[in-house]
Write an enzyme that holds these catalytic residues in place. Structure first.
Site, PDB file in Angstrom:
ATOM      1  CD  GLU A  51      -1.725  -2.390   1.579  1.00  0.00           C
ATOM      2  OE1 GLU A  51      -0.530  -2.623   1.886  1.00  0.00           O
ATOM      3  OE2 GLU A  51      -2.627  -3.250   1.658  1.00  0.00           O
ATOM      4  CG  PHE A 113      -9.967  -9.705  11.280  1.00  0.00           C
ATOM      5  CD1 PHE A 113      -8.718 -10.140  11.699  1.00  0.00           C
ATOM      6  CD2 PHE A 113     -10.256  -9.716   9.926  1.00  0.00           C
ATOM      7  CE1 PHE A 113      -7.777 -10.585  10.789  1.00  0.00           C
ATOM      8  CE2 PHE A 113      -9.317 -10.155   8.997  1.00  0.00           C
ATOM      9  CZ  PHE A 113      -8.071 -10.592   9.435  1.00  0.00           C
ATOM     10  CD  GLN A 114      -7.351  -7.498   7.858  1.00  0.00           C
ATOM     11  OE1 GLN A 114      -8.179  -7.229   6.990  1.00  0.00           O
ATOM     12  NE2 GLN A 114      -6.168  -8.032   7.575  1.00  0.00           N
ATOM     13  CE  LYS A 163     -17.155  -6.772   3.546  1.00  0.00           C
ATOM     14  NZ  LYS A 163     -16.463  -8.053   3.781  1.00  0.00           N
ATOM     15  CG  MET A 484      22.095  12.170   3.194  1.00  0.00           C
ATOM     16  SD  MET A 484      23.139  13.489   2.571  1.00  0.00           S
ATOM     17  CE  MET A 484      22.248  14.022   1.128  1.00  0.00           C
TER      18      MET A 484
HETATM   19  C1  FAD Z   1      18.175  14.839   1.844  1.00  0.00           C
HETATM   20  C2  FAD Z   1      17.413  16.109   1.635  1.00  0.00           C
HETATM   21  C3  FAD Z   1      18.093  17.294   1.430  1.00  0.00           C
HETATM   22  C4  FAD Z   1      17.415  18.479   1.169  1.00  0.00           C
HETATM   23  N1  FAD Z   1      18.132  19.599   0.868  1.00  0.00           N
HETATM   24  C5  FAD Z   1      17.472  20.693   0.412  1.00  0.00           C
HETATM   25  C6  FAD Z   1      18.180  21.826  -0.106  1.00  0.00           C
HETATM   26  O1  FAD Z   1      19.399  21.852  -0.140  1.00  0.00           O
HETATM   27  N2  FAD Z   1      17.464  22.863  -0.570  1.00  0.00           N
HETATM   28  C7  FAD Z   1      16.093  22.868  -0.587  1.00  0.00           C
HETATM   29  O2  FAD Z   1      15.505  23.819  -1.070  1.00  0.00           O
HETATM   30  N3  FAD Z   1      15.412  21.836  -0.075  1.00  0.00           N
HETATM   31  C8  FAD Z   1      16.067  20.748   0.396  1.00  0.00           C
HETATM   32  N4  FAD Z   1      15.334  19.678   0.851  1.00  0.00           N
HETATM   33  C9  FAD Z   1      13.865  19.751   0.818  1.00  0.00           C
HETATM   34  C10 FAD Z   1      13.285  20.456   2.029  1.00  0.00           C
HETATM   35  O3  FAD Z   1      13.211  19.554   3.096  1.00  0.00           O
HETATM   36  C11 FAD Z   1      11.874  21.022   1.703  1.00  0.00           C
HETATM   37  O4  FAD Z   1      11.052  19.981   1.242  1.00  0.00           O
HETATM   38  C12 FAD Z   1      11.880  22.090   0.653  1.00  0.00           C
HETATM   39  O5  FAD Z   1      12.910  23.025   0.885  1.00  0.00           O
HETATM   40  C13 FAD Z   1      10.548  22.820   0.635  1.00  0.00           C
HETATM   41  O6  FAD Z   1      10.367  23.439  -0.587  1.00  0.00           O
HETATM   42  P1  FAD Z   1       9.452  24.694  -0.770  1.00  0.00           P
HETATM   43  O7  FAD Z   1       9.848  25.774   0.159  1.00  0.00           O
HETATM   44  O8  FAD Z   1       9.429  24.992  -2.212  1.00  0.00           O
HETATM   45  O9  FAD Z   1       8.029  24.265  -0.220  1.00  0.00           O
HETATM   46  P2  FAD Z   1       6.938  23.192  -0.622  1.00  0.00           P
HETATM   47  O10 FAD Z   1       6.961  22.107   0.387  1.00  0.00           O
HETATM   48  O11 FAD Z   1       6.966  22.824  -2.043  1.00  0.00           O
HETATM   49  O12 FAD Z   1       5.650  24.052  -0.281  1.00  0.00           O
HETATM   50  C14 FAD Z   1       5.048  24.861  -1.207  1.00  0.00           C
HETATM   51  C15 FAD Z   1       4.592  26.159  -0.586  1.00  0.00           C
HETATM   52  O13 FAD Z   1       3.857  26.832  -1.590  1.00  0.00           O
HETATM   53  C16 FAD Z   1       2.535  27.081  -1.161  1.00  0.00           C
HETATM   54  N5  FAD Z   1       1.652  26.868  -2.291  1.00  0.00           N
HETATM   55  C17 FAD Z   1       1.188  25.715  -2.810  1.00  0.00           C
HETATM   56  N6  FAD Z   1       0.398  25.940  -3.869  1.00  0.00           N
HETATM   57  C18 FAD Z   1       0.352  27.281  -4.020  1.00  0.00           C
HETATM   58  C19 FAD Z   1      -0.309  28.130  -4.949  1.00  0.00           C
HETATM   59  N7  FAD Z   1      -1.072  27.667  -5.937  1.00  0.00           N
HETATM   60  N8  FAD Z   1      -0.138  29.475  -4.808  1.00  0.00           N
HETATM   61  C20 FAD Z   1       0.640  29.988  -3.803  1.00  0.00           C
HETATM   62  N9  FAD Z   1       1.285  29.211  -2.914  1.00  0.00           N
HETATM   63  C21 FAD Z   1       1.150  27.881  -3.027  1.00  0.00           C
HETATM   64  C22 FAD Z   1       2.264  26.148  -0.017  1.00  0.00           C
HETATM   65  O14 FAD Z   1       1.319  26.703   0.861  1.00  0.00           O
HETATM   66  C23 FAD Z   1       3.652  25.999   0.604  1.00  0.00           C
HETATM   67  O15 FAD Z   1       3.898  27.005   1.553  1.00  0.00           O
HETATM   68  C24 FAD Z   1      16.008  18.486   1.161  1.00  0.00           C
HETATM   69  C25 FAD Z   1      15.316  17.315   1.403  1.00  0.00           C
HETATM   70  C26 FAD Z   1      16.000  16.123   1.612  1.00  0.00           C
HETATM   71  C27 FAD Z   1      15.218  14.875   1.821  1.00  0.00           C
HETATM   72  C1  TPP Z   2      12.312   5.694   5.192  1.00  0.00           C
HETATM   73  C2  TPP Z   2      13.580   6.393   5.524  1.00  0.00           C
HETATM   74  N1  TPP Z   2      14.406   5.879   6.474  1.00  0.00           N
HETATM   75  C3  TPP Z   2      15.564   6.502   6.765  1.00  0.00           C
HETATM   76  C4  TPP Z   2      15.918   7.674   6.140  1.00  0.00           C
HETATM   77  C5  TPP Z   2      17.229   8.383   6.486  1.00  0.00           C
HETATM   78  N2  TPP Z   2      18.115   8.403   5.309  1.00  0.00           N
HETATM   79  C6  TPP Z   2      18.234   9.490   4.539  1.00  0.00           C
HETATM   80  S1  TPP Z   2      19.256   9.261   3.238  1.00  0.00           S
HETATM   81  C7  TPP Z   2      19.590   7.688   3.702  1.00  0.00           C
HETATM   82  C8  TPP Z   2      20.516   6.823   2.901  1.00  0.00           C
HETATM   83  C9  TPP Z   2      20.001   6.477   1.565  1.00  0.00           C
HETATM   84  O1  TPP Z   2      20.826   5.515   0.976  1.00  0.00           O
HETATM   85  P1  TPP Z   2      20.787   5.272  -0.583  1.00  0.00           P
HETATM   86  O2  TPP Z   2      19.389   5.077  -1.027  1.00  0.00           O
HETATM   87  O3  TPP Z   2      21.736   4.198  -0.935  1.00  0.00           O
HETATM   88  O4  TPP Z   2      21.245   6.652  -1.169  1.00  0.00           O
HETATM   89  P2  TPP Z   2      22.698   7.354  -1.168  1.00  0.00           P
HETATM   90  O5  TPP Z   2      22.660   8.392  -0.097  1.00  0.00           O
HETATM   91  O6  TPP Z   2      23.701   6.304  -0.907  1.00  0.00           O
HETATM   92  O7  TPP Z   2      22.795   7.935  -2.516  1.00  0.00           O
HETATM   93  C10 TPP Z   2      18.903   7.366   4.876  1.00  0.00           C
HETATM   94  C11 TPP Z   2      18.985   6.081   5.572  1.00  0.00           C
HETATM   95  C12 TPP Z   2      15.008   8.189   5.192  1.00  0.00           C
HETATM   96  N3  TPP Z   2      15.222   9.349   4.576  1.00  0.00           N
HETATM   97  N4  TPP Z   2      13.867   7.523   4.889  1.00  0.00           N
END
Ligand code: FAD
Ligand code: TPP
Ligand code: MG
Lengths: 578, 163
Positions: A51, A113-114, A163, A484
């Site tokens: 799912e 159940f479930q 259900k 990472m």
């Molecule tokens: C490993 C990892 C590393 C990351 N590193 C970075 C990084 O270096 N830089 C980075 O930027 N992010 C990074 N992120 C992502 C970060 O965590 C956020 O998800 C991201 O920065 C949010 O993007 P955003 O501000 O565009 O907001 P979003 O989450 O895209 O939110 C959108 C915003 O726009 C608004 N909105 C939606 N629709 C409309 C509309 N029609 N009109 C007006 N407003 C609207 C919403 O209300 C909301 O406030 C990383 C994530 C991971 C997993």
């Molecule tokens: C469901 C989940 N568990 C744990 C994490 C924490 N986490 C972030 S990046 C990462 C490693 C990912 O490994 P891989 O897919 O091999 O990517 P790589 O960083 O090696 O490119 C982990 C464990 C996560 N983001 N999501």
């Protein structure tokens, strides 16, 4: 009026709502609904293998199309398995409707159940939820669910249906409501004209402006207007991870992504900016770094449809609540009518400064990674894929270093092409999301950039790809580690690699892919990269798992200094700091 | 600062849990909470008191407004308003204490609503501050059980919260 059972009513309501595809998995509490699906034409149902996969597929479908993704699961474990995907959609503001079967009304609360309290479990991660009590409510609940999910700040909505409500025996008159009136929900539309006027004046007075555009521009279909605005004013643009593609990645005004792994030029320009125009972005902590050190000299204009996003972490000087489309349109009209332009010599100086930053440490003016070693570098692999796909593929991603390399090196020129989990950072997202995209766009090239860690979190969906013939490319940047995590352990824990490596336990992905009926391909050397990628991408009718061995010691840079750093404080390599 | 936020919301199952859930999810605190249907059976009125600086209160009201069930809300503490809380307290009252308790009840305009030979049950209403003062006047050792309703409030003058 036509008489329908609850189950038939639900399916009919979905048809009337224009639903074409459902991603789901059956079980006891949902069987009446599944039978209703069997007896209809019009809506196609894709059987996933877990799912979580259903929610990510529906999510990928929604991100790629702008339509609401639809999921159907059974009660209990079916519902709880969907939770991660619902949270993923919630954090990134993706429109989704999740229908869950529930135990019969008279059993609710008896630890039947479930039975799980799905409305309760999902409450913190949905925009809204419904527990349907009578079959007669179904059409209106469905209408409301889609309306809520897709308007304002989009998000997931759960419809939990006991259900007995869908039983095939009892029939009720069916009519799909044409209009909805909800006194308690009125999403923002146009912005306040006075505020927009103030914003325009501020933009015209800017000497060191930056446009900071986020996922709201992609989801709100504001890219064209944003591009027009930036080009008219000749302002630099940076995108968040969620906003990539909102502004053309190969345009000269694009500074690259900002934030934790943003480019030197984007982060430095933000830090020195005097006016920041934030559009559909939410000042996430991965962007701002330490909030009280964020862009000390900047006046902030913030356009967002959700008032709660404004002045949450960074106070806006000019807050504008409204949709990106309507606000940017009005801004452009005012700018055109006023005929004024910002101080051109200041803007030219600002560009000179930015170009200097680009020359010094920019990601796109010279390779900022080693190219003399034997091992393939993840960055060059992404660049090669960009080249082979003409920068025009739909790229989904998992979470980790590979995600950041894809974000940095696959320059997206169009919105809705980059599909990743930013807010929740859900490993396992990439493959099911790719299948959702492929189901929406059967003729498009769809690439899932993943890691050998992430791919194993939803690898079962390889079987869904087989069943429905959804040929995607899986590009596994195999660094044989939770890269990472390992990077952080190397940078902050003196290299103690606690549980981030697998000790020779990785499966043979080629054989695994073949076992599911797909093709597998391994790439280990630089001289075979382009040839083999070309070979893989020439195959259009099969899913290809491309297992690319990349340098396991590589880190993602730039990386902002944390904690207590400002936007411009970055590591540029293992040894170099700003 | 302490705020009294008054919320009109759909009288639907689940609405209350969404409000309460929002507070725990986002780390806001609830000092007191009361809720009951209004003259319009489709609406409930919920009053809650919370503590926070302006920034936090702004986030609280914005996030409450975002809940689909919330129709309208007002921060009563922004204007002049009437606030009331009801207190029921069982007080040990034997011998000379009986008169003393009764005097305190009179001073605070409370009522004795139940008696036994050993105790009084007292009802007092007013602001939370007044109830605090009454309890203090009774003294800890006489108090056996306390029930407080939580704060209800309404704006002064012609201002009304309705749809
Ligand atoms: C490993 C990892 C590393 C990351 N590193 C970075 C990084 O270096 N830089 C980075 O930027 N992010 C990074 N992120 C992502 C970060 O965590 C956020 O998800 C991201 O920065 C949010 O993007 P955003 O501000 O565009 O907001 P979003 O989450 O895209 O939110 C959108 C915003 O726009 C608004 N909105 C939606 N629709 C409309 C509309 N029609 N009109 C007006 N407003 C609207 C919403 O209300 C909301 O406030 C990383 C994530 C991971 C997993
Ligand atoms: C469901 C989940 N568990 C744990 C994490 C924490 N986490 C972030 S990046 C990462 C490693 C990912 O490994 P891989 O897919 O091999 O990517 P790589 O960083 O090696 O490119 C982990 C464990 C996560 N983001 N999501
Ligand atoms: Mg890895």
């Amino acid at each position: 009026m036509e008489l329908l059972s609850g189950g038939d009513m639900l399916v009919r309501a979905l048809q009337d709502e224009g639903v074409e595809l459902i991603f789901g998995y059956p079980g006891g509490s949902a069987l009446h609904i599944y039978d209703a699906i069997f007896r209809q034409k019009g809506i196609k149902h894709l059987l996933v293998r877990h799912e979580q996969g259903a929610t990510h597929s529906a999510d990928g479908y929604a991100r790629a199309t702008g339509k609401t993704g639809v999921v159907l699961v059974t009660s209990g474990p079916g519902a709880t398995n969907a939770i991660t995907g619902i949270a993923t959609a919630y954090m990134d503001s993706i429109p989704m409707v999740v229908i869950s079967g529930q135990v019969p009304s008279d059993k609710i609360g008896e630890d039947a159940f479930q039975e799980t309290d799905m409305v309760g479990c999902s409450r913190p991660i949905v925009k809204h939820s419904f527990l349907v009590k009578k079959a007669e409510e179904i059409p209106e609940v469905v209408k409301k669910a889609f309306y809520i999910a897709s308007t304002g700040r989009p998000g997931p909505v759960v419809i939990d249906i006991p259900k007995d409500v869908t039983n095939p025996v009892d029939r009720y008159p069916y009519a799909y409501p044409e209009k909805l009136r909800m006194r308690s929900y009125t999403p923002a539309g146009k912005g306040h004209t006075g505020q927009i006027r103030k914003a325009v004046a501020l933009l015209l007075s800017a000497k060191r402006p930056v446009i900071y555009a986020g996922g709201g521009v992609v989801q709100g279909d504001g890219s064209e207007l944003l591009t027009e605005l930036a080009q008219r004013l000749n302002f630099p643009v940076t995108n968040t991870l969620m906003g990539l593609g909102a502004y053309p990645g190969t345009d000269k005004r694009f500074l690259g992504m900002l934030g934790m792994h943003g480019t030197f030029e984007a982060n430095t320009a933000m830090h020195h900016a005097d006016v920041i125009l934030a559009v559909g972005a939410r000042f996430d902590d991965r962007v701002t770094n330490t909030p009280n050190k964020f862009c000390p000299g900047a006046k902030v204009i913030h356009i967002d449809v959700d008032p709660a996003s404004i002045s949450k972490t960074i106070t806006a000087d000019v807050p504008i609540v409204g949709t990106v489309q309507s606000v940017l349109k009005e801004m452009l009209e005012m700018l055109k009518a006023s005929k004024e332009m910002p101080d051109q010599s200041a803007i030219v100086d600002w560009w000179r400064q930015i170009d200097d930053w680009r020359e010094r440490h920019g990601l796109y003016t010279a390779p900022r990674y080693r190219t003399d070693g034997d091992m393939l570098m993840p960055q060059e692999v992404i660049s090669a894929v960009h080249q082979i796909t003409n920068g025009d593929a739909y790229v989904t991603s998992d979470v980790g270093q590979h995600q950041m390399f894809a974000a940095q090196y696959y320059l997206f020129d169009k919105p809705r092409r980059w599909i990743n989990s930013g807010g929740l950072g859900t490993m396992g997202f990439g493959l099911p999301a790719a299948l959702g995209v492929k189901a929406a766009h059967p003729d498009a090239e769809v690439v899932c950039v993943t890691g050998e860690g992430s791919i194993q979190m939803c690898i079962q969906e390889l079987s869904t790809a087989t069943q429905y013939n959804l040929p995607v490319k899986i590009l596994c940047l195999n660094n044989q580690a939770l890269g990472m995590v390992k990077q952080w352990q190397e940078m902050q824990y003196e290299g103690r690699l606690s549980n981030s490596v697998y000790e020779e336990s990785l499966p043979d992905f080629i054989k695994l892919a073949e076992a599911y009926g797909h093709l597998g391909m391994k790439i280990e050397h630089r001289d075979e990269l382009h040839g083999k990628l070309a070979e893989a991408f020439a195959i259009k009718d099969r899913t290809v798992f491309i297992d690319v061995y990349v340098d396991p010691s590589e880190h993602v840079y730039p990386m902002q200094v944390m904690p207590n750093g400002s936007m411009r404080d970055m590591w540029l390599s293992k040894t170099e700091r700003t | 600062m302490r705020r009294i936020i008054s919320v009109l919301m759909e009288n639907e199952p689940g609405a209350l849990s969404r409000v309460v859930g929002l507070f725990s999810q986002r780390g806001y605190n609830i000092e007191s909470l009361t809720v009951a249907p209004t003259e319009d059976a489709t609406l409930s009125r919920l009053t809650l008191t919370t503590i926070g600086d302006d920034h936090k209160i702004e986030q609280i009201t914005k996030n409450l407004n975002k809940l689909i069930d919330v129709v309208k809300l007002v921060d009563l503490t922004e204007g002049s308003h009437i606030e009331r809380e009801l207190l029921l307290v069982k007080v040990r009252a034997t011998g000379a204490q009986r008169d003393e308790v009764k005097r305190s009840v009179d001073i605070f305009r409370g009522q004795i609503v139940d008696v036994t030979s050993n105790m009084y049950t007292v009802q007092v209403s007013g602001t939370s501050e007044k109830l605090d003062a009454f309890l203090q006047a009774l003294g800890e050792h006489t108090i056996m059980e306390v029930v407080r309703s939580g704060v209800s409030g309404i704006a002064r003058g012609e201002k009304i919260l309705s749809i």
